[in-house]
Scaffold this motif. Structure first.
Motif, PDB file in Angstrom:
ATOM      1  N   LEU A   1      -3.633   6.306  -8.392  1.00 15.84           N
ATOM      2  CA  LEU A   1      -3.292   7.436  -7.522  1.00 15.84           C
ATOM      3  C   LEU A   1      -2.483   8.464  -8.297  1.00 15.84           C
ATOM      4  N   ASP A   2      -2.761   9.731  -8.074  1.00 17.86           N
ATOM      5  CA  ASP A   2      -1.942  10.788  -8.668  1.00 17.86           C
ATOM      6  C   ASP A   2      -0.551  10.737  -8.068  1.00 17.86           C
ATOM      7  N   ASP A   3       0.450  10.940  -8.903  1.00 15.37           N
ATOM      8  CA  ASP A   3       1.821  10.950  -8.421  1.00 15.37           C
ATOM      9  C   ASP A   3       2.080  12.225  -7.624  1.00 15.37           C
ATOM     10  N   ASP A   4       2.730  12.075  -6.491  1.00 14.37           N
ATOM     11  CA  ASP A   4       3.127  13.221  -5.677  1.00 14.37           C
ATOM     12  C   ASP A   4       4.542  13.600  -6.087  1.00 14.37           C
ATOM     13  N   LYS A   5       4.686  14.701  -6.799  1.00 12.97           N
ATOM     14  CA  LYS A   5       5.986  15.140  -7.315  1.00 12.97           C
ATOM     15  C   LYS A   5       6.960  15.511  -6.195  1.00 12.97           C
ATOM     16  N   ASN A   6       6.438  15.742  -4.977  1.00 10.76           N
ATOM     17  CA  ASN A   6       7.298  16.111  -3.851  1.00 10.76           C
ATOM     18  C   ASN A   6       7.731  14.912  -3.019  1.00 10.76           C
TER      19      ASN A   6
ATOM     20  N   PHE B   1       0.820  -1.208   0.000  1.00 11.61           N
ATOM     21  CA  PHE B   1       0.000   0.000   0.000  1.00 11.61           C
ATOM     22  C   PHE B   1       0.856   1.262   0.000  1.00 11.61           C
ATOM     23  N   ALA B   2       0.326   2.319  -0.608  1.00 12.99           N
ATOM     24  CA  ALA B   2       1.003   3.615  -0.644  1.00 12.99           C
ATOM     25  C   ALA B   2       0.941   4.269   0.741  1.00 12.99           C
ATOM     26  N   HIS B   3       1.996   5.012   1.056  1.00  6.68           N
ATOM     27  CA  HIS B   3       2.076   5.743   2.329  1.00  6.68           C
ATOM     28  C   HIS B   3       2.342   7.219   2.042  1.00  6.68           C
ATOM     29  N   ARG B   4       1.893   8.081   2.916  1.00  4.32           N
ATOM     30  CA  ARG B   4       2.214   9.515   2.820  1.00  4.32           C
ATOM     31  C   ARG B   4       3.595   9.781   3.403  1.00  4.32           C
ATOM     32  N   VAL B   5       3.920   9.119   4.498  1.00  4.69           N
ATOM     33  CA  VAL B   5       5.265   9.143   5.070  1.00  4.69           C
ATOM     34  C   VAL B   5       5.648   7.705   5.364  1.00  4.69           C
ATOM     35  N   TRP B   6       6.936   7.440   5.405  1.00  6.82           N
ATOM     36  CA  TRP B   6       7.438   6.093   5.644  1.00  6.82           C
ATOM     37  C   TRP B   6       8.796   6.217   6.311  1.00  6.82           C
ATOM     38  N   ASN B   7       9.326   5.126   6.757  1.00  2.00           N
ATOM     39  CA  ASN B   7      10.596   5.157   7.464  1.00  2.00           C
ATOM     40  C   ASN B   7      11.675   5.819   6.602  1.00  2.00           C
ATOM     41  N   LYS B   8      12.316   6.797   7.174  1.00  2.00           N
ATOM     42  CA  LYS B   8      13.408   7.553   6.553  1.00  2.00           C
ATOM     43  C   LYS B   8      12.958   8.404   5.363  1.00  2.00           C
ATOM     44  N   SER B   9      11.640   8.628   5.203  1.00  2.00           N
ATOM     45  CA  SER B   9      11.176   9.462   4.086  1.00  2.00           C
ATOM     46  C   SER B   9      11.745  10.873   4.188  1.00  2.00           C
TER      47      SER B   9
ATOM     48  N   GLU C   1      15.827   6.763 -12.194  1.00  2.00           N
ATOM     49  CA  GLU C   1      15.643   7.785 -13.231  1.00  2.00           C
ATOM     50  C   GLU C   1      14.340   8.551 -12.989  1.00  2.00           C
ATOM     51  N   PHE C   2      13.279   7.823 -12.627  1.00  2.00           N
ATOM     52  CA  PHE C   2      12.006   8.477 -12.323  1.00  2.00           C
ATOM     53  C   PHE C   2      12.139   9.390 -11.100  1.00  2.00           C
ATOM     54  N   MET C   3      12.900   8.965 -10.110  1.00  2.00           N
ATOM     55  CA  MET C   3      13.075   9.781  -8.904  1.00  2.00           C
ATOM     56  C   MET C   3      13.772  11.108  -9.214  1.00  2.00           C
ATOM     57  N   LYS C   4      14.565  11.144 -10.276  1.00  2.00           N
ATOM     58  CA  LYS C   4      15.225  12.395 -10.676  1.00  2.00           C
ATOM     59  C   LYS C   4      14.222  13.445 -11.150  1.00  2.00           C
ATOM     60  N   THR C   5      13.004  13.018 -11.529  1.00  2.00           N
ATOM     61  CA  THR C   5      11.985  13.959 -11.981  1.00  2.00           C
ATOM     62  C   THR C   5      11.238  14.605 -10.813  1.00  2.00           C
ATOM     63  N   LYS C   6      11.497  14.129  -9.619  1.00  2.00           N
ATOM     64  CA  LYS C   6      10.786  14.608  -8.434  1.00  2.00           C
ATOM     65  C   LYS C   6      11.413  15.889  -7.893  1.00  2.00           C
ATOM     66  N   THR C   7      10.590  16.708  -7.294  1.00  2.00           N
ATOM     67  CA  THR C   7      11.065  17.897  -6.577  1.00  2.00           C
ATOM     68  C   THR C   7      10.889  17.610  -5.090  1.00  2.00           C
ATOM     69  N   TRP C   8      11.668  16.656  -4.627  1.00  2.00           N
ATOM     70  CA  TRP C   8      11.512  16.123  -3.274  1.00  2.00           C
ATOM     71  C   TRP C   8      11.639  17.208  -2.220  1.00  2.00           C
ATOM     72  N   LYS C   9      10.703  17.183  -1.306  1.00  2.00           N
ATOM     73  CA  LYS C   9      10.720  18.077  -0.149  1.00  2.00           C
ATOM     74  C   LYS C   9      10.532  17.209   1.078  1.00  2.00           C
TER      75      LYS C   9
END
Length: 191
Positions: free
Chosen positions: A137-142, A114-122, A166-174
């Motif tokens: 589910l819509d992708d969360d770019k952050n 299952f998808a999580h909003r937060v997870w260990n070490k997120s 490679e996909f993670m490089k498209t994210k604007t992780w916050k």
């Protein structure tokens, strides 16, 4: 559960194959006429991409019914199972996890069905891979998260670790500081 992954083997991720589940064809618009064709083609697609000497993290919902070994025995790779809500037919002798966490070549992974909003070490940049939602589910770019279900790959194949990174490089992780109560404090101050 923290596990060790062989750093020298190729690594793949997938979920939601639903072998032997006839209605999944219509639910997800898979391009198959019947369940036999789906099973056969998904096995072929998997084996064309996944070498025998590799690791596959399977994030749940492997098969329906009691024909587990009919599909499992034909698949390449060492499969690590994360338990999904449709995985009751997985035999007891097959080890299953609710969640797996591991490091692989400098990246930390948290894998669940299952998808999580937060997870260990997120908040430290860990990568969360999940299934269950079949791309709904819509992708969360952050967020460094991704649905690795078979229906999310254009070719219905497992995702390689390289594709995931490679996909993670498209994210604007916050980073989300889940230890902070700043939002709660702001809400109280507004009242």
């Amino acid at each position: 559960m923290k596990i060790k992954i062989d750093q020298n083997l190729p690594l793949f991720f997938t979920a939601d194959l639903h072998y032997n589940h006839a209605r999944i064809i219509q639910y997800t618009n898979r391009p198959f006429q019947n369940v036999e064709e789906m099973n056969e083609q998904l096995i072929r697609i998997w084996n064309n991409k996944v070498p025998k000497n590799s690791t596959v993290i399977f994030n749940g919902d492997f098969c329906f019914g009691n024909k587990f070994y009919e599909c499992y025995d034909k698949l390449n790779g060492n499969i690590i199972f994360v338990y999904g809500n449709h995985d009751k037919p997985i035999p007891k002798e097959i080890k299953k996890y609710d969640v797996v966490e591991f490091s692989y070549k400098g990246n930390y992974f948290f894998c669940s069905h299952f998808a999580h909003r937060v997870w260990n070490k997120s908040h430290h940049g860990s990568i969360h891979l999940y299934g269950h939602s079949h791309g709904s589910l819509d992708d969360d770019k952050n967020a460094l998260s991704m649905d690795v279900g078979v229906d999310c790959h254009k070719n219905l194949e497992p995702f390689s670790v390289e594709e995931v990174l490679e996909f993670m490089k498209t994210k604007t992780w916050k980073a989300i500081d889940h230890h902070s109560n700043e939002k709660l404090k702001e809400k109280i101050e507004e009242e």
